[in-house]
Write a protein that holds these residues in place. Structure first.
Motif, PDB file in Angstrom:
ATOM      1  N   HIS A 144       5.864  25.246  -7.369  1.00 27.76           N
ATOM      2  CA  HIS A 144       4.793  24.263  -7.263  1.00 27.76           C
ATOM      3  C   HIS A 144       5.364  22.861  -7.085  1.00 27.76           C
ATOM      4  CE1 HIS A 144       2.724  27.574  -9.443  1.00 27.76           C
ATOM      5  NE2 HIS A 144       1.721  27.213  -8.676  1.00 27.76           N
ATOM      6  N   LEU A 145       4.563  21.994  -6.464  1.00 28.81           N
ATOM      7  CA  LEU A 145       4.920  20.593  -6.293  1.00 28.81           C
ATOM      8  C   LEU A 145       3.760  19.733  -6.770  1.00 28.81           C
ATOM      9  CD1 LEU A 145       5.837  22.214  -3.393  1.00 28.81           C
ATOM     10  CD2 LEU A 145       7.106  20.093  -3.187  1.00 28.81           C
ATOM     11  N   VAL A 146       4.072  18.482  -7.105  1.00 29.13           N
ATOM     12  CA  VAL A 146       3.035  17.529  -7.491  1.00 29.13           C
ATOM     13  C   VAL A 146       3.209  16.266  -6.646  1.00 29.13           C
ATOM     14  CG1 VAL A 146       4.466  16.752  -9.434  1.00 29.13           C
ATOM     15  CG2 VAL A 146       2.023  16.191  -9.378  1.00 29.13           C
ATOM     16  N   LYS A 147       2.139  15.862  -5.964  1.00 29.00           N
ATOM     17  CA  LYS A 147       2.157  14.683  -5.092  1.00 29.00           C
ATOM     18  C   LYS A 147       0.778  14.023  -5.125  1.00 29.00           C
ATOM     19  CE  LYS A 147       6.272  15.960  -3.569  1.00 29.00           C
ATOM     20  NZ  LYS A 147       7.498  15.279  -4.059  1.00 29.00           N
ATOM     21  N   ARG A 148       0.708  12.860  -4.480  1.00 29.42           N
ATOM     22  CA  ARG A 148      -0.565  12.146  -4.371  1.00 29.42           C
ATOM     23  C   ARG A 148      -1.159  12.363  -2.973  1.00 29.42           C
ATOM     24  NH1 ARG A 148      -2.617   8.250  -7.523  1.00 29.42           N
ATOM     25  NH2 ARG A 148      -0.581   7.826  -8.491  1.00 29.42           N
ATOM     26  N   VAL A 149      -2.449  12.615  -2.927  1.00 30.30           N
ATOM     27  CA  VAL A 149      -3.140  12.783  -1.648  1.00 30.30           C
ATOM     28  C   VAL A 149      -3.307  11.414  -0.987  1.00 30.30           C
ATOM     29  CG1 VAL A 149      -5.248  13.557  -0.497  1.00 30.30           C
ATOM     30  CG2 VAL A 149      -4.356  14.832  -2.467  1.00 30.30           C
ATOM     31  N   ILE A 150      -2.768  11.283   0.213  1.00 32.78           N
ATOM     32  CA  ILE A 150      -2.899  10.032   0.976  1.00 32.78           C
ATOM     33  C   ILE A 150      -3.964  10.162   2.054  1.00 32.78           C
ATOM     34  CG2 ILE A 150      -1.691   8.344   2.407  1.00 32.78           C
ATOM     35  CD1 ILE A 150      -0.798   8.372  -0.502  1.00 32.78           C
ATOM     36  N   GLY A 151      -4.026  11.320   2.687  1.00 26.38           N
ATOM     37  CA  GLY A 151      -5.010  11.527   3.747  1.00 26.38           C
ATOM     38  C   GLY A 151      -5.627  12.905   3.665  1.00 26.38           C
ATOM     39  N   VAL A 152      -6.902  12.990   4.073  1.00 23.87           N
ATOM     40  CA  VAL A 152      -7.626  14.266   4.106  1.00 23.87           C
ATOM     41  C   VAL A 152      -7.986  14.590   5.554  1.00 23.87           C
ATOM     42  CG1 VAL A 152      -8.508  13.956   1.759  1.00 23.87           C
ATOM     43  CG2 VAL A 152      -9.844  13.103   3.695  1.00 23.87           C
ATOM     44  N   GLN A 163       3.025  -6.179   6.156  1.00 24.78           N
ATOM     45  CA  GLN A 163       3.416  -6.240   4.752  1.00 24.78           C
ATOM     46  C   GLN A 163       4.028  -4.916   4.262  1.00 24.78           C
ATOM     47  OE1 GLN A 163       0.425  -8.037   2.127  1.00 24.78           O
ATOM     48  NE2 GLN A 163      -0.663  -8.800   3.936  1.00 24.78           N
ATOM     49  N   GLY A 164       4.288  -4.016   5.203  1.00 22.50           N
ATOM     50  CA  GLY A 164       4.900  -2.752   4.852  1.00 22.50           C
ATOM     51  C   GLY A 164       3.949  -1.748   4.230  1.00 22.50           C
ATOM     52  N   ARG A 165       2.638  -1.971   4.360  1.00 16.76           N
ATOM     53  CA  ARG A 165       1.653  -1.091   3.735  1.00 16.76           C
ATOM     54  C   ARG A 165       1.231   0.028   4.676  1.00 16.76           C
ATOM     55  NH1 ARG A 165      -2.809  -5.499   2.114  1.00 16.76           N
ATOM     56  NH2 ARG A 165      -2.494  -5.883   4.357  1.00 16.76           N
ATOM     57  N   LEU A 166       0.958   1.205   4.101  1.00 14.87           N
ATOM     58  CA  LEU A 166       0.371   2.295   4.868  1.00 14.87           C
ATOM     59  C   LEU A 166      -1.061   1.938   5.237  1.00 14.87           C
ATOM     60  CD1 LEU A 166       1.466   5.434   2.795  1.00 14.87           C
ATOM     61  CD2 LEU A 166       2.475   4.625   4.938  1.00 14.87           C
ATOM     62  N   LEU A 167      -1.490   2.435   6.410  1.00 14.44           N
ATOM     63  CA  LEU A 167      -2.873   2.259   6.825  1.00 14.44           C
ATOM     64  C   LEU A 167      -3.509   3.645   6.995  1.00 14.44           C
ATOM     65  CD1 LEU A 167      -1.038  -0.030   8.625  1.00 14.44           C
ATOM     66  CD2 LEU A 167      -3.375  -0.867   8.940  1.00 14.44           C
ATOM     67  N   LEU A 173      -3.432   0.149   2.423  1.00 15.47           N
ATOM     68  CA  LEU A 173      -3.474   0.530   1.018  1.00 15.47           C
ATOM     69  C   LEU A 173      -2.635  -0.434   0.186  1.00 15.47           C
ATOM     70  CD1 LEU A 173      -2.972   4.418   1.263  1.00 15.47           C
ATOM     71  CD2 LEU A 173      -5.142   3.158   1.098  1.00 15.47           C
ATOM     72  N   ASN A 174      -3.211  -0.902  -0.900  1.00 16.60           N
ATOM     73  CA  ASN A 174      -2.460  -1.714  -1.853  1.00 16.60           C
ATOM     74  C   ASN A 174      -1.917  -0.777  -2.930  1.00 16.60           C
ATOM     75  OD1 ASN A 174      -1.402  -3.585  -3.592  1.00 16.60           O
ATOM     76  ND2 ASN A 174      -3.325  -4.645  -4.006  1.00 16.60           N
ATOM     77  N   GLU A 175      -0.634  -0.385  -2.826  1.00 18.97           N
ATOM     78  CA  GLU A 175      -0.075   0.643  -3.691  1.00 18.97           C
ATOM     79  C   GLU A 175       0.944   0.115  -4.704  1.00 18.97           C
ATOM     80  OE1 GLU A 175       0.156   4.691  -1.604  1.00 18.97           O
ATOM     81  OE2 GLU A 175       1.016   3.321  -0.136  1.00 18.97           O
ATOM     82  N   LYS A 176       1.026  -1.189  -4.840  1.00 23.88           N
ATOM     83  CA  LYS A 176       2.065  -1.748  -5.699  1.00 23.88           C
ATOM     84  C   LYS A 176       1.880  -1.394  -7.173  1.00 23.88           C
ATOM     85  CE  LYS A 176      -0.292  -6.218  -6.165  1.00 23.88           C
ATOM     86  NZ  LYS A 176      -0.171  -7.684  -5.953  1.00 23.88           N
ATOM     87  N   ASP A 177       0.661  -1.008  -7.588  1.00 20.67           N
ATOM     88  CA  ASP A 177       0.418  -0.696  -8.991  1.00 20.67           C
ATOM     89  C   ASP A 177       0.935   0.677  -9.402  1.00 20.67           C
ATOM     90  OD1 ASP A 177      -0.778  -3.127  -9.439  1.00 20.67           O
ATOM     91  OD2 ASP A 177      -2.816  -2.389  -9.092  1.00 20.67           O
ATOM     92  N   GLY A 183      14.429  -0.532  -2.765  1.00 20.00           N
ATOM     93  CA  GLY A 183      15.141  -1.349  -1.788  1.00 20.00           C
ATOM     94  C   GLY A 183      14.650  -1.191  -0.369  1.00 20.00           C
ATOM     95  N   GLN A 184      13.515  -0.516  -0.166  1.00 18.57           N
ATOM     96  CA  GLN A 184      12.968  -0.334   1.178  1.00 18.57           C
ATOM     97  C   GLN A 184      11.939  -1.419   1.482  1.00 18.57           C
ATOM     98  OE1 GLN A 184      14.147   1.865   3.244  1.00 18.57           O
ATOM     99  NE2 GLN A 184      15.398   3.081   1.826  1.00 18.57           N
ATOM    100  N   ASP A 185      11.629  -1.553   2.787  1.00 18.92           N
ATOM    101  CA  ASP A 185      10.709  -2.602   3.212  1.00 18.92           C
ATOM    102  C   ASP A 185       9.314  -2.081   3.510  1.00 18.92           C
ATOM    103  OD1 ASP A 185      12.758  -4.522   3.101  1.00 18.92           O
ATOM    104  OD2 ASP A 185      13.433  -3.993   5.125  1.00 18.92           O
ATOM    105  N   CYS A 186       9.090  -0.761   3.362  1.00 15.45           N
ATOM    106  CA  CYS A 186       7.773  -0.206   3.668  1.00 15.45           C
ATOM    107  C   CYS A 186       7.466   0.934   2.706  1.00 15.45           C
ATOM    108  CB  CYS A 186       7.703   0.274   5.118  1.00 15.45           C
ATOM    109  SG  CYS A 186       8.637   1.796   5.444  1.00 15.45           S
ATOM    110  N   TYR A 187       6.201   1.352   2.695  1.00 17.51           N
ATOM    111  CA  TYR A 187       5.760   2.411   1.785  1.00 17.51           C
ATOM    112  C   TYR A 187       5.831   3.799   2.437  1.00 17.51           C
ATOM    113  CZ  TYR A 187       4.275  -0.866  -1.791  1.00 17.51           C
ATOM    114  OH  TYR A 187       4.259  -1.832  -2.786  1.00 17.51           O
ATOM    115  N   GLY A 188       6.500   3.899   3.579  1.00 22.60           N
ATOM    116  CA  GLY A 188       6.683   5.203   4.210  1.00 22.60           C
ATOM    117  C   GLY A 188       8.078   5.378   4.766  1.00 22.60           C
ATOM    118  N   PRO A 189       9.110   5.241   3.935  1.00 25.94           N
ATOM    119  CA  PRO A 189      10.484   5.195   4.444  1.00 25.94           C
ATOM    120  C   PRO A 189      11.120   6.548   4.739  1.00 25.94           C
ATOM    121  CG  PRO A 189      10.522   4.975   2.067  1.00 25.94           C
ATOM    122  CD  PRO A 189       9.074   5.023   2.465  1.00 25.94           C
ATOM    123  N   MET A 190      10.510   7.669   4.301  1.00 24.32           N
ATOM    124  CA  MET A 190      11.177   8.954   4.434  1.00 24.32           C
ATOM    125  C   MET A 190      11.282   9.415   5.881  1.00 24.32           C
ATOM    126  SD  MET A 190      12.142   9.699   1.405  1.00 24.32           S
ATOM    127  CE  MET A 190      12.639  11.400   1.570  1.00 24.32           C
TER     128      MET A 190
END
Length: 274
Positions: A144-152, A163-167, A173-177, A183-190
């Motif tokens: 099993h894995l555990v992740k957050r749903v970003i898109g449906v 600003q390096g945010r996912l759209l 998306l404001n995901e800083k919380d 050390g990456q510049d965006c929220y989708g570096p993989m």
């Protein structure tokens, strides 16, 4: 002759109650106070009652695991900072009953879509005790894995704005919380270490796009999607909705970090796919 002159009728003394009858009645009354004539039921021996109670508890645990709540643990650092490796979590299943489906922002546990985990991560407990506890939901099972749903289904996800945010469907998306950057510049570096923008979607019906909150260290949908310059890629970046076990609603252990998980407010601003 006057009535007074007649001989009085002989008085017949009461027949004495037999000793055996008196003793029997006394014993019955003592056996069941307030209910003469009924004997008190015998209790099971303590060892039999213990086995019976354990059996009932086991059946209840299996039913609860199958239908309502199951325990898991966080196997890696991919959900930091909110969920840390070896944290114990509780997953509830009723939210996705009767046509309910995972929503953007939910943290979900799901079966391996295929090739996301190595053999060791898929194995689960190896000891007899661990296997027994896993069957009743008191020990995490493998695979099993555990992740957050970003898109449906129907959503289009793009990385990233200035600003390096996912759209998602054009909404940043404001995901800083809850999300962590290392050390990456965006929220989708993989995908390509933030060197180029990328887009995926529309997401197929009945599928999800999921990401770990630790964006630089998560083998999630973005890590399994095909890169723009790959021509023969067959990797599957999506999670089938039918493979979702349930929604994580509680961080149970360690005790000092006990908390309930909620869907971040930023996902409420995402519009439906056009």
């Amino acid at each position: 002759m006057n009535i007074e002159d007649r001989d009085p009728a002989p008085v017949v003394p009461d027949e004495p109650e037999s000793r055996s009858s008196a003793v029997q009645a006394s014993d019955e009354a003592a056996a069941t106070p307030g209910k003469p004539g009924k004997k008190q039921k015998k209790h099971l021996p303590v060892w039999q009652e213990t086995i019976l109670l354990l059996g009932v508890a086991l059946v209840l645990a299996i039913v609860i695991k199958a239908l309502f709540i199951q325990a898991f643990y966080i196997p890696s650092e991919s959900m930091e900072p909110g969920l840390v490796k070896n944290d114990r979590i509780l997953v509830e299943k009723p939210s996705y009953w009767l046509g309910g489906t995972p929503q953007r922002g939910d943290v979900v546990v799901f079966d391996d879509p295929g090739g996301w985990l190595d053999a060791e991560e898929s194995a689960g407990p190896t000891s007899g005790v661990g296997k027994l506890l896993a069957k009743v939901g008191l020990y995490p099972t493998g695979g099993h894995l555990v992740k957050r749903v970003i898109g449906v289904a129907g959503d289009t996800i793009k990385c990233c704005d200035d600003q390096g945010r996912l759209l998602v469907n054009g909404q940043p998306l404001n995901e800083k919380d809850y999300a962590k950057l290392d050390g990456q510049d965006c929220y989708g570096p993989m995908v390509d270490d933030c060197t180029k923008n990328w887009t995926i979607g529309p997401i197929p019906a009945g599928h999800l796009f999921v990401m770990g909150d630790n964006r630089s260290h998560s083998a999630d949908s973005s890590a399994h999607m095909c890169k723009p310059d790959e021509t023969d890629c067959t990797r599957n970046p999506y999670v089938d909705v039918d493979d979702v076990v349930g929604k994580v609603f509680t961080l149970l252990w360690p005790r000092d970090r006990f908390t309930f998980l909620h869907r971040p407010d930023t996902f409420a601003d995402v519009p439906d796919p056009s």
